[in-house]
Design a protein around this motif. Structure first.
Motif, PDB file in Angstrom:
ATOM      1  N   THR A   1       0.707  -1.495  -0.137  1.00  0.00           N
ATOM      2  CA  THR A   1      -0.432  -0.110  -0.521  1.00  0.00           C
ATOM      3  C   THR A   1       1.168   1.031  -0.185  1.00  0.00           C
ATOM      4  O   THR A   1       1.705   0.992   1.096  1.00  0.00           O
ATOM      5  CB  THR A   1      -1.127  -0.070   1.230  1.00  0.00           C
ATOM      6  N   TRP A   4       2.883  -5.965 -13.277  1.00  0.00           N
ATOM      7  CA  TRP A   4       1.487  -5.094 -13.742  1.00  0.00           C
ATOM      8  C   TRP A   4       1.511  -3.384 -13.413  1.00  0.00           C
ATOM      9  O   TRP A   4      -0.138  -2.966 -13.469  1.00  0.00           O
ATOM     10  CB  TRP A   4       0.300  -6.244 -12.159  1.00  0.00           C
ATOM     11  N   PHE A  42      -4.221  -1.482 -14.107  1.00  0.00           N
ATOM     12  CA  PHE A  42      -5.895  -1.405 -13.909  1.00  0.00           C
ATOM     13  C   PHE A  42      -5.806  -2.796 -12.939  1.00  0.00           C
ATOM     14  O   PHE A  42      -4.961  -3.549 -12.408  1.00  0.00           O
ATOM     15  CB  PHE A  42      -6.618  -2.010 -15.090  1.00  0.00           C
ATOM     16  N   GLY A  43      -6.728  -2.797 -11.637  1.00  0.00           N
ATOM     17  CA  GLY A  43      -7.050  -3.515 -10.728  1.00  0.00           C
ATOM     18  C   GLY A  43      -6.436  -3.071  -9.872  1.00  0.00           C
ATOM     19  O   GLY A  43      -5.725  -1.995  -9.464  1.00  0.00           O
ATOM     20  N   ASP A  44      -6.586  -3.488  -8.222  1.00  0.00           N
ATOM     21  CA  ASP A  44      -5.730  -2.835  -7.072  1.00  0.00           C
ATOM     22  C   ASP A  44      -4.848  -2.910  -6.971  1.00  0.00           C
ATOM     23  O   ASP A  44      -3.499  -2.138  -6.177  1.00  0.00           O
ATOM     24  CB  ASP A  44      -6.936  -2.778  -6.401  1.00  0.00           C
ATOM     25  N   TYR A  45      -4.156  -4.151  -7.237  1.00  0.00           N
ATOM     26  CA  TYR A  45      -3.326  -4.657  -7.268  1.00  0.00           C
ATOM     27  C   TYR A  45      -2.620  -4.126  -8.078  1.00  0.00           C
ATOM     28  O   TYR A  45      -0.409  -3.461  -7.118  1.00  0.00           O
ATOM     29  CB  TYR A  45      -2.640  -6.412  -7.031  1.00  0.00           C
ATOM     30  N   ILE A  54      -2.601  -0.993  -9.872  1.00  0.00           N
ATOM     31  CA  ILE A  54      -2.863   0.622  -9.474  1.00  0.00           C
ATOM     32  C   ILE A  54      -1.470   1.111  -8.654  1.00  0.00           C
ATOM     33  O   ILE A  54      -0.967   1.727  -7.742  1.00  0.00           O
ATOM     34  CB  ILE A  54      -3.860   0.834  -8.984  1.00  0.00           C
ATOM     35  N   ARG A  55      -1.939   0.119  -7.010  1.00  0.00           N
ATOM     36  CA  ARG A  55      -1.335   0.174  -6.163  1.00  0.00           C
ATOM     37  C   ARG A  55       0.752   0.380  -5.964  1.00  0.00           C
ATOM     38  O   ARG A  55       0.918   1.496  -5.538  1.00  0.00           O
ATOM     39  CB  ARG A  55      -1.471  -0.844  -4.054  1.00  0.00           C
ATOM     40  N   LYS A  56       0.927  -0.419  -6.739  1.00  0.00           N
ATOM     41  CA  LYS A  56       2.545  -0.966  -6.400  1.00  0.00           C
ATOM     42  C   LYS A  56       3.314   0.370  -7.155  1.00  0.00           C
ATOM     43  O   LYS A  56       3.682   0.449  -7.318  1.00  0.00           O
ATOM     44  CB  LYS A  56       1.762  -2.441  -7.411  1.00  0.00           C
ATOM     45  N   ARG A 111       1.306   3.082  -7.812  1.00  0.00           N
ATOM     46  CA  ARG A 111       1.457   4.392  -7.094  1.00  0.00           C
ATOM     47  C   ARG A 111       2.874   4.145  -5.855  1.00  0.00           C
ATOM     48  O   ARG A 111       3.808   5.336  -6.239  1.00  0.00           O
ATOM     49  CB  ARG A 111       0.609   4.586  -6.495  1.00  0.00           C
ATOM     50  N   ASP A 165      -6.871 -12.372 -15.184  1.00  0.00           N
ATOM     51  CA  ASP A 165      -6.286 -10.929 -14.766  1.00  0.00           C
ATOM     52  C   ASP A 165      -4.991 -11.509 -15.088  1.00  0.00           C
ATOM     53  O   ASP A 165      -4.455 -10.143 -15.502  1.00  0.00           O
ATOM     54  CB  ASP A 165      -5.711 -11.561 -12.986  1.00  0.00           C
TER      55      ASP A 165
END
Length: 329
Positions: free
Chosen positions: A83, A108, A127-130, A132-134, A136, A275
Motif C-alpha cells: 500500500t 502489473w 488496472f486492478g487494485d494490486y 494501481i497500488r504498486k 503508486r 488477470d
C-alpha cells in the motif's frame, strides 16, 4: 559489507536471496510475520538473525517502519510493500538513516501493453487494485530518490515468480494443477481464446540475482525501476505444447471464447486466468541488462520444468507415473 534488513525474507525469493547475501559476506536480519521455515532450506540460514514482526498490525499502529529503522540497517530490502501508506511510513522512518531501499514491485504496474516487449519507460495504464497500488508505490519511492537528501530507492518488478515450492502460472493462465495433470496424461485441456495471450515467468533465483545486483550497484540502481523476468515471454499455447511433450504427449487443446471458458471452471481459476491474459505481459529486460548486468539463468520453460519436478516429487501433481523428460529441466 552491509547490514541488510530484509522484510518478507522467508518467501519465495528470500529462499534464494538470503543465502546469496550471506555468502557474499553481508549481515542479514530476516524480518517476517512469524518464525516459519523458509521455502528453500539452506545452511546460510544458520547465520541469519530472525525477527518476527506483523507488518499489517505495525502499519495500522504506525510502529512497523520505526521497528525496521531501529534495527540499524545500511540497506533495507522490502518484498512485502502493498500500500502507498505503508511505503510512506517506511520512507519517513528510513530517510537519512539507510543508504538504500530496494522494493519489490510487479510487472502489473504497466497494465495492458501496446508495443512489446514493454520497456520500463513506456506509457502505463495499470488496472486492478494490486497493479494501481504498486504503481503508486513506485512513484512515491522514485520521487523520493530524486529529492535532495531523500531516501535512495530502487524498485524491481518481477514477472510470474516460478520454481520449486509452489504452483506456477499454467497453460490456462491460472494455478489449477489439473491443467498440468491433463497435459501429462494426454487429455483435453481448455484454453481461453486462441491461446496466444502471453505470460512472463521468472525463476525465483533470477529475481534474487537482480536484487543482489542492484544492491551491489547502488548509485546506478537508485531512482530507477527494472523489469525482472526471463529472456522471453510464452504464449499459453506454447506452454501447453512444451509441457505435454515433456511427458511424451501431444497437447490436446480446446480453444474457447473467454466467457465460455469461464463457465467451465471455478470462479477462482477464471479470475486468475482473466488477470493474466487481460494484461498479457511481454517485458523487456534490456535496462536491467545494461545497467545492472542482469542475466537470467533460467528461461521461462526451464523455470516451469523445475517447478513441475518439485510438484511431482512432493506428491502434489499426479502424472500417471509418466516422467518429465526435458533438457530444459
Amino acid at each position: 559489507m552491509s547490514r541488510i534488513v530484509m522484510i518478507g525474507a522467508t518467501g519465495h525469493v528470500g529462499g534464494y536471496l538470503v543465502p546469496r547475501l550471506t555468502e557474499a559476506g553481508h549481515e542479514v536480519i530476516a524480518v517476517s510475520r512469524g518464525l516459519r521455515q523458509p521455502y528453500r532450506q539452506h545452511p546460510a540460514w544458520k547465520e541469519v538473525h530472525r525477527v518476527a514482526v506483523d507488518r499489517d498490525e505495525g502499519d495500522a499502529a504506525g510502529t512497523f517502519a520505526g521497528r525496521i529503522a531501529d534495527l540499524r540497517p545500511d540497506v533495507v530490502i522490502d518484498m512485502l510493500c502493498f500500500t502507498p501508506d505503508s511505503a510512506e511510513q517506511l520512507i519517513t522512518a528510513l530517510r537519512g538513516r539507510v543508504d538504500l531501499l530496494l522494493s519489490c514491485g510487479t510487472i502489473w504496474v504497466h497494465g495492458a501493453g501496446t508495443e512489446v516487449p514493454t520497456r520500463e519507460e513506456d506509457a502505463r495504464n495499470p488496472f486492478g487494485d494490486y497493479g494501481i497500488r504498486k504503481a503508486r508505490i513506485e512513484e512515491l519511492l522514485l520521487a523520493e530518490s530524486r529529492t535532495p537528501g531523500g531516501l535512495q530507492s530502487s524498485v524491481l518488478h518481477p514477472g510470474h515468480i516460478t520454481g520449486p515450492g509452489w504452483a506456477m502460472v499454467n497453460a490456462a493462465g491460472n494455478f489449477d494443477l489439473d491443467v498440468w495433470h491433463r497435459l501429462a496424461m494426454g487429455q483435453p485441456v481448455e484454453i481461453p481464446n486462441f491461446g496466444l495471450e502471453t505470460v512472463h515467468h521468472v525463476h525465483a533465483d533470477d529475481v534474487a540475482q537482480a536484487f543482489q545486483l542492484a544492491l551491489e550497484r547502488p548509485r546506478v540502481a537508485a531512482g530507477n525501476g527494472y523489469h525482472v523476468v526471463s529472456d522471453r515471454a510464452l504464449t499459453l499455447r506454447g506452454i501447453a505444447t512444451a509441457a505435454a511433450a515433456w511427458f511424451g504427449q501431444e497437447a490436446q487443446l480446446r480453444f474457447l471464447p473467454f466467457e465460455e471458458f469461464r463457465s467451465g471452471t471455478s470462479p477462482g481459476n477464471a479470475e486468475a486466468s482473466y488477470d493474466h491474459i487481460s494484461r498479457s505481459p511481454s517485458m523487456s529486460i534490456g535496462k536491467a541488462q545494461r545497467e545492472l548486468g542482469y542475466s537470467p539463468r533460467h528461461t521461462s520453460l526451464e523455470a516451469i520444468a523445475e517447478g513441475l519436478r518439485w510438484l511431482i516429487s512432493d506428491g502434489r501433481l499426479d502424472t500417471g507415473g509418466r516422467e518429465l523428460r526435458t533438457s530444459a529441466a
